[in-house]
Write a protein that holds these residues in place. Structure first.
Motif, PDB file in Angstrom:
ATOM      1  N   LYS A  23      41.360  45.889  38.572  1.00 28.91           N
ATOM      2  CA  LYS A  23      40.960  46.757  37.504  1.00 28.91           C
ATOM      3  C   LYS A  23      40.159  45.885  36.573  1.00 28.91           C
ATOM      4  O   LYS A  23      39.075  46.286  36.235  1.00 28.91           O
ATOM      5  N   PHE A  24      40.778  44.496  36.290  1.00 32.27           N
ATOM      6  CA  PHE A  24      40.145  43.556  35.428  1.00 32.27           C
ATOM      7  C   PHE A  24      38.623  43.438  36.003  1.00 32.27           C
ATOM      8  O   PHE A  24      37.481  43.377  35.205  1.00 32.27           O
ATOM      9  N   LEU A  25      38.416  43.037  37.416  1.00 25.55           N
ATOM     10  CA  LEU A  25      37.102  42.770  38.056  1.00 25.55           C
ATOM     11  C   LEU A  25      36.228  43.955  37.761  1.00 25.55           C
ATOM     12  O   LEU A  25      35.129  43.760  37.422  1.00 25.55           O
ATOM     13  N   ASP A  31      29.983  40.805  33.793  1.00 26.12           N
ATOM     14  CA  ASP A  31      30.294  39.271  34.026  1.00 26.12           C
ATOM     15  C   ASP A  31      30.508  38.527  35.067  1.00 26.12           C
ATOM     16  O   ASP A  31      30.027  37.584  35.422  1.00 26.12           O
ATOM     17  N   VAL A  32      31.245  39.400  35.885  1.00 24.88           N
ATOM     18  CA  VAL A  32      31.481  39.015  37.317  1.00 24.88           C
ATOM     19  C   VAL A  32      30.187  38.772  37.988  1.00 24.88           C
ATOM     20  O   VAL A  32      29.964  37.812  38.420  1.00 24.88           O
ATOM     21  N   LEU A  33      29.394  39.477  37.890  1.00 27.05           N
ATOM     22  CA  LEU A  33      27.978  39.441  38.879  1.00 27.05           C
ATOM     23  C   LEU A  33      27.369  38.264  38.327  1.00 27.05           C
ATOM     24  O   LEU A  33      26.708  37.630  38.892  1.00 27.05           O
ATOM     25  N   GLU A  44      30.030  39.879  47.700  1.00 27.69           N
ATOM     26  CA  GLU A  44      31.282  39.719  47.692  1.00 27.69           C
ATOM     27  C   GLU A  44      32.297  41.098  47.697  1.00 27.69           C
ATOM     28  O   GLU A  44      31.942  41.724  46.608  1.00 27.69           O
ATOM     29  N   THR A  45      33.149  41.189  48.436  1.00 29.22           N
ATOM     30  CA  THR A  45      33.769  42.399  48.557  1.00 29.22           C
ATOM     31  C   THR A  45      35.259  42.225  48.687  1.00 29.22           C
ATOM     32  O   THR A  45      35.384  41.259  49.258  1.00 29.22           O
ATOM     33  N   ILE A  46      36.059  42.722  47.790  1.00 25.60           N
ATOM     34  CA  ILE A  46      37.550  42.534  48.009  1.00 25.60           C
ATOM     35  C   ILE A  46      38.097  43.886  48.542  1.00 25.60           C
ATOM     36  O   ILE A  46      37.832  45.083  47.892  1.00 25.60           O
ATOM     37  N   LEU A  47      38.838  43.805  49.863  1.00 27.34           N
ATOM     38  CA  LEU A  47      39.272  45.048  50.500  1.00 27.34           C
ATOM     39  C   LEU A  47      41.100  44.694  50.279  1.00 27.34           C
ATOM     40  O   LEU A  47      41.355  43.662  50.262  1.00 27.34           O
ATOM     41  N   ASP A  78      36.000  33.596  35.688  1.00 24.56           N
ATOM     42  CA  ASP A  78      36.359  32.828  36.844  1.00 24.56           C
ATOM     43  C   ASP A  78      37.828  32.179  36.409  1.00 24.56           C
ATOM     44  O   ASP A  78      38.787  32.331  37.244  1.00 24.56           O
ATOM     45  N   LYS A  79      38.019  31.890  35.374  1.00 23.77           N
ATOM     46  CA  LYS A  79      39.264  31.362  34.915  1.00 23.77           C
ATOM     47  C   LYS A  79      40.535  32.344  34.900  1.00 23.77           C
ATOM     48  O   LYS A  79      41.402  32.447  35.562  1.00 23.77           O
ATOM     49  N   LYS A  80      39.966  33.645  34.497  1.00 18.45           N
ATOM     50  CA  LYS A  80      40.999  34.798  34.535  1.00 18.45           C
ATOM     51  C   LYS A  80      41.248  35.186  36.065  1.00 18.45           C
ATOM     52  O   LYS A  80      42.562  35.547  36.407  1.00 18.45           O
TER      53      LYS A  80
END
Length: 117
Positions: A23-25, A31-33, A44-47, A78-80
């Motif tokens: 949820k955070f991402l 900001d992630v992008l 980049e994908t997280i499954l 990135d730190k989080k």
């Protein structure tokens, strides 16, 4: 161009923390992008999967050569992200790199990705 898919096991009992992490991402995608640029990360994908009672996260990525490692980043996102990683990823499980057999990216998409970095 590097194409990777790696499976990591989640620490038992950390499902809710992983929910919070994902949820955070998603909630901070802008900001992630921004951080992906320095990493030369095109995709980049997280499954996520539960298999035989164990929870796994898979990282799928398409990246360029010579990008910055996320561990070197000074960006707050990135730190989080790494804090969540440290809490949720099972260090006793050896990550599994899944073999890439075929990469299907149309040339016009591939050239756009590479030319932007």
């Amino acid at each position: 161009m590097n194409v990777e898919l790696t499976r990591f096991r989640v620490v038992d009992g950390k499902t809710e923390k992983v929910d919070e992490w994902m949820k955070f991402l998603n909630d901070n995608m802008e900001d992630v992008l921004v951080t992906l640029e320095g990493e030369k990360m095109y995709v980049e994908t997280i499954l996520r999967e539960v298999l035989n009672g164990k929870e796994y996260l898979y990282w799928y990525s398409v990246s360029g050569e010579g990008g910055q490692d996320v561990e070197e980043s000074t960006h707050w996102i990135d730190k989080k992200h790494l804090e969540y990683w440290e809490e949720c990823i099972d260090k006793t499980f050896r990550p599994v790199d899944i073999s890439v057999e075929v990469v299907m990216i149309p040339e016009k998409v591939r050239s756009t990705m590479v030319s932007r970095h």
